[in-house]
Design a protein around this motif. Structure first.
Motif, PDB file in Angstrom:
ATOM      1  N   ARG A  78       0.240  -2.195   8.011  1.00 46.69           N
ATOM      2  CA  ARG A  78      -0.809  -1.331   8.549  1.00 46.69           C
ATOM      3  C   ARG A  78      -1.342  -0.345   7.516  1.00 46.69           C
ATOM      4  N   LEU A  79      -0.477   0.130   6.633  1.00 46.21           N
ATOM      5  CA  LEU A  79      -0.916   1.109   5.641  1.00 46.21           C
ATOM      6  C   LEU A  79      -1.848   0.483   4.610  1.00 46.21           C
TER       7      LEU A  79
ATOM      8  N   MET B  31       3.904   8.744  -7.010  1.00 41.99           N
ATOM      9  CA  MET B  31       2.631   8.045  -7.153  1.00 41.99           C
ATOM     10  C   MET B  31       1.980   8.352  -8.496  1.00 41.99           C
ATOM     11  N   GLU B  32       2.006   9.599  -8.897  1.00 40.70           N
ATOM     12  CA  GLU B  32       1.412   9.984 -10.169  1.00 40.70           C
ATOM     13  C   GLU B  32       2.119   9.307 -11.333  1.00 40.70           C
TER      14      GLU B  32
ATOM     15  N   GLY C 139       0.798  -1.231   0.000  1.00 37.67           N
ATOM     16  CA  GLY C 139       0.000   0.000   0.000  1.00 37.67           C
ATOM     17  C   GLY C 139       0.820   1.267   0.000  1.00 37.67           C
ATOM     18  N   LEU C 140       2.156   1.168   0.013  1.00 39.79           N
ATOM     19  CA  LEU C 140       2.996   2.353   0.138  1.00 39.79           C
ATOM     20  C   LEU C 140       2.758   3.353  -0.986  1.00 39.79           C
TER      21      LEU C 140
ATOM     22  N   GLY D 148       4.236  -4.280  -3.415  1.00 39.13           N
ATOM     23  CA  GLY D 148       3.169  -5.037  -4.069  1.00 39.13           C
ATOM     24  C   GLY D 148       2.976  -4.603  -5.504  1.00 39.13           C
ATOM     25  N   SER D 149       3.335  -3.338  -5.821  1.00 39.22           N
ATOM     26  CA  SER D 149       3.261  -2.856  -7.199  1.00 39.22           C
ATOM     27  C   SER D 149       4.614  -2.398  -7.719  1.00 39.22           C
ATOM     28  N   VAL D 150       5.565  -2.172  -6.803  1.00 37.16           N
ATOM     29  CA  VAL D 150       6.878  -1.638  -7.171  1.00 37.16           C
ATOM     30  C   VAL D 150       7.946  -2.308  -6.320  1.00 37.16           C
TER      31      VAL D 150
END
Length: 343
Positions: free
Chosen positions: A267-268, A337-338, A13-14, A312-314
């Motif tokens: 947690r995030l 993020m963008e 989730g970062l 999880g994505s990066v």
């Protein structure tokens, strides 16, 4: 990763996804995280990996979507899960719209161990006749023990949170029987004394259990790679115990650790899944202080030779020598993020 002393941080989730905010330039800066992402070597993953699968992949060479999270997380929560078949049985609130049910699983849905115990006692009275029982791990972490192994395919709660449950309900040969059981549990929860007390305080009722991660502990095989695992997450802690790693709390820091250190903080992930952007940025500030700044300092001091961050994505890898890549502009996190399409 390179040879030598390794530190890997798993922070689902970062990088979101998060809703856009007005005036993003007013968001807090995260200096250590900006250095890690700005001077490290970043790889965007083609498919986002959910946190339970991401955690399992740190301990299993060929992780499966059918992960035995139930018995492993129960082990991490201090439950003797060596016998029988175990599910994670998360207490949730299902919100009914006109044409769908949406799963609303809040990390603070239940905050009191006594309240959770009251729910579990009522439900166990009903489950006893079917040879099943609920075990307490934490206020919002319960586990269902079954003598027999049902043939079900399930979906982790974190993947369904904030979404319609229609396509994520348990499937498989035993799905019909378990759907009936779920309906009976929902009726029992509707009339439970614990829920009447909740509604009298203006709180949403716990109106369902979300079952996922079924399996037997004997089928959970972990490879011994990490010397130390720093985490407060029960699933990571359970896998670490199976891998014979030294398990320490997240707040213990990086002193007196071995050659290969894994840190896990989920947690995030739950906050991001709920779309709460302001709580998410508060969580990011906490992660900066508790994880990223100490990790970067340890790398710069030579306590580690490499630092890897996975979301999880990066995946982002940083070697000690990379700190001299000063020509790379350090960006506010919202810009990263963008660029990754996560905001």
């Amino acid at each position: 990763m390179s040879d030598g002393r390794q530190l890997r941080l798993i922070v689902p989730g970062l990088l979101g996804p998060l809703p856009r905010v007005a005036n993003p330039e007013r968001l807090p800066r995260l200096p250590a995280l900006e250095v890690i992402l700005g001077r490290g070597r970043m790889t965007a993953l083609s498919v986002r990996t959910s946190s339970p699968v991401l955690i399992q992949s740190q301990f299993v060479a060929a992780p499966s979507q059918c992960l035995p999270a139930g018995p492993v997380a129960a082990l991490g929560d201090g439950i003797e899960a060596g016998e029988g078949y175990w599910f994670c049985a998360d207490p949730v609130h299902l919100h009914a719209d006109l044409d769908r049910l949406t799963l609303m699983s809040e990390p603070d849905l239940i905050t009191s161990p006594d309240e959770a115990a009251s729910f579990i006692a009522e439900l166990n009275e009903f489950l006893r006749d079917d040879g099943m029982r609920l075990e307490y791990g934490a206020p919002t972490r319960w586990y269902l023990h079954c003598v027999e192994a049902p043939n079900l395919t399930t979906t982790p709660t974190i993947e369904v949170k904030g979404h319609s449950v229609g396509d994520s309900l348990p499937s498989g040969p035993d799905a019909g029987r378990w759907a009936r059981l779920q309906s009976e549990l929902q009726m029992l929860l509707h009339s439970s004394a614990a829920n009447r007390e909740r509604t009298s305080r203006g709180l949403v009722p716990v109106n369902a259990l979300w079952l996922w991660g079924g399996g037997r502990l004997a089928d959970a095989k972990a490879e011994p790679y990490w010397t130390d695992v720093l985490t407060d997450d029960p699933l990571a802690g359970g896998w670490a115990r199976l891998a014979a790693a030294t398990v320490r709390g997240a707040a213990t820091g990086f002193e007196n650790v071995g050659q290969r250190v894994l840190g896990v903080d989920c947690r995030l992930d739950d906050v991001v899944a709920g779309g709460d952007v302001y709580r998410a940025w508060q969580g990011l500030e906490r992660l900066e202080a508790e994880w990223f700044a100490p990790a970067l300092a340890a790398l710069q001091a030579g306590e580690f030779d490499s630092l890897e961050l996975q979301t999880g994505s990066v995946r982002c890898s940083l070697r000690r020598s990379d700190r001299w890549r000063v020509w790379r502009r350090l960006k506010p996190l919202h810009e990263t993020m963008e660029e990754q399409g996560r905001l």
